[in-house]
Design a protein around this motif. Structure first.
Motif, short mmCIF file in Angstrom:
data_model
loop_
_atom_site.label_atom_id
_atom_site.label_comp_id
_atom_site.label_asym_id
_atom_site.label_seq_id
_atom_site.Cartn_x
_atom_site.Cartn_y
_atom_site.Cartn_z
N GLU A 92 0.82 -1.20 0.00
CA GLU A 92 0.00 0.00 0.00
C GLU A 92 0.87 1.26 0.00
OE1 GLU A 92 -3.19 1.24 -0.81
OE2 GLU A 92 -3.31 -0.87 -0.23
N ILE A 93 1.91 1.24 0.79
CA ILE A 93 2.76 2.41 0.93
C ILE A 93 3.64 2.59 -0.30
CG2 ILE A 93 4.75 3.32 2.24
CD1 ILE A 93 3.22 2.40 4.78
N LYS A 94 4.13 1.48 -0.83
CA LYS A 94 4.98 1.60 -2.03
C LYS A 94 4.20 2.16 -3.21
CE LYS A 94 8.95 -1.12 -1.11
NZ LYS A 94 9.43 -2.50 -0.89
N GLU A 95 2.93 1.77 -3.29
CA GLU A 95 2.11 2.26 -4.39
C GLU A 95 1.78 3.73 -4.27
OE1 GLU A 95 -1.54 0.13 -5.08
OE2 GLU A 95 -0.41 -1.71 -5.43
N ASN A 96 1.77 4.19 -3.04
CA ASN A 96 1.26 5.55 -2.82
C ASN A 96 2.26 6.48 -2.17
OD1 ASN A 96 -1.72 5.23 -3.51
ND2 ASN A 96 -1.36 3.53 -2.12
N GLU A 97 3.49 6.09 -2.21
CA GLU A 97 4.49 6.90 -1.51
C GLU A 97 4.46 8.35 -1.98
OE1 GLU A 97 8.48 5.44 -1.60
OE2 GLU A 97 9.01 6.60 0.18
#
Ligand SMILES: [Zn+2]
Length: 90
Positions: free
Chosen positions: A84-89
Protein backbone atom coordinates in the motif's frame (compact mmCIF):
# COMPACT_ATOMS: atom_id res chain seq x y z
CA UNK A 1 -17.89 28.68 3.90
CA UNK A 2 -16.90 26.94 7.06
CA UNK A 3 -13.42 25.58 7.14
CA UNK A 4 -12.94 22.35 8.99
CA UNK A 5 -9.73 22.02 10.83
CA UNK A 6 -7.86 19.06 9.50
CA UNK A 7 -7.31 16.58 12.29
CA UNK A 8 -3.75 15.72 13.08
CA UNK A 9 -2.61 12.21 13.83
CA UNK A 10 0.69 10.82 14.95
CA UNK A 11 2.76 8.42 12.89
CA UNK A 12 3.67 5.36 14.98
CA UNK A 13 7.07 5.29 13.37
CA UNK A 14 8.50 8.83 13.29
CA UNK A 15 6.09 10.26 15.91
CA UNK A 16 5.40 13.29 13.75
CA UNK A 17 1.97 14.85 13.77
CA UNK A 18 0.52 14.99 10.28
CA UNK A 19 -2.77 15.50 8.55
CA UNK A 20 -4.84 12.37 8.39
CA UNK A 21 -4.72 12.20 4.62
CA UNK A 22 -0.94 12.06 4.67
CA UNK A 23 -1.09 8.94 6.76
CA UNK A 24 -2.26 5.40 6.25
CA UNK A 25 -4.60 4.15 8.94
CA UNK A 26 -4.39 0.70 10.38
CA UNK A 27 -7.19 -0.45 12.60
CA UNK A 28 -7.62 -3.12 15.22
CA UNK A 29 -11.28 -4.08 15.57
CA UNK A 30 -13.15 -5.53 18.53
CA UNK A 31 -12.27 -9.04 17.46
CA UNK A 32 -8.62 -8.16 17.51
CA UNK A 33 -8.25 -8.29 13.74
CA UNK A 34 -5.73 -5.85 12.36
CA UNK A 35 -6.52 -4.48 8.92
CA UNK A 36 -5.57 -1.57 6.74
CA UNK A 37 -8.20 1.12 6.60
CA UNK A 38 -7.84 3.27 3.53
CA UNK A 39 -11.18 4.96 4.07
CA UNK A 40 -10.37 5.98 7.63
CA UNK A 41 -13.85 4.97 8.68
CA UNK A 42 -13.55 1.52 10.14
CA UNK A 43 -14.43 0.95 13.76
CA UNK A 44 -11.76 0.13 16.22
CA UNK A 45 -8.50 1.37 17.53
CA UNK A 46 -6.52 3.20 14.90
CA UNK A 47 -2.84 3.68 14.31
CA UNK A 48 -1.22 5.74 11.60
CA UNK A 49 1.91 5.46 9.50
CA UNK A 50 3.21 8.01 6.98
CA UNK A 51 3.07 7.11 3.33
CA UNK A 52 6.81 6.76 3.42
CA UNK A 53 8.99 3.78 2.88
CA UNK A 54 11.36 4.85 5.63
CA UNK A 55 8.55 5.04 8.16
CA UNK A 56 7.18 1.72 7.05
CA UNK A 57 10.54 -0.02 7.29
CA UNK A 58 11.11 1.37 10.74
CA UNK A 59 7.64 0.35 11.86
CA UNK A 60 8.25 -3.19 10.65
CA UNK A 61 11.67 -3.40 12.25
CA UNK A 62 10.52 -2.10 15.60
CA UNK A 63 7.15 -3.89 15.35
CA UNK A 64 5.52 -0.58 16.11
CA UNK A 65 2.04 -1.91 15.43
CA UNK A 66 2.47 -4.75 17.89
CA UNK A 67 3.26 -2.15 20.50
CA UNK A 68 0.36 0.12 19.66
CA UNK A 69 -2.22 -2.66 19.56
CA UNK A 70 -0.57 -4.69 22.32
CA UNK A 71 -0.85 -7.84 20.29
CA UNK A 72 0.98 -9.93 17.76
CA UNK A 73 0.48 -8.36 14.32
CA UNK A 74 1.01 -10.88 11.53
CA UNK A 75 3.62 -10.53 8.85
CA UNK A 76 0.76 -10.49 6.38
CA UNK A 77 -0.45 -7.17 7.72
CA UNK A 78 3.01 -5.68 7.38
CA UNK A 79 3.31 -7.04 3.85
CA UNK A 80 -0.02 -5.54 2.92
CA UNK A 81 1.07 -2.23 4.40
CA UNK A 82 4.27 -2.35 2.43
CA UNK A 83 2.39 -2.77 -0.85
CA UNK A 84 0.00 0.00 0.00
CA UNK A 85 2.76 2.41 0.93
CA UNK A 86 4.98 1.60 -2.03
CA UNK A 87 2.11 2.26 -4.39
CA UNK A 88 1.26 5.55 -2.82
CA UNK A 89 4.49 6.90 -1.51
CA UNK A 90 4.48 10.67 -1.30
ZN1 LIG B 1 6.24 8.74 9.86
Amino acid sequence: MKKRKAPLRKCVSCNEMKHKRELLRIVCNKLGEVTIDKTGKKDGRGAYVCYSNACFEKARKTKALNRVFKKQVSEEVYNHLELEIKENER
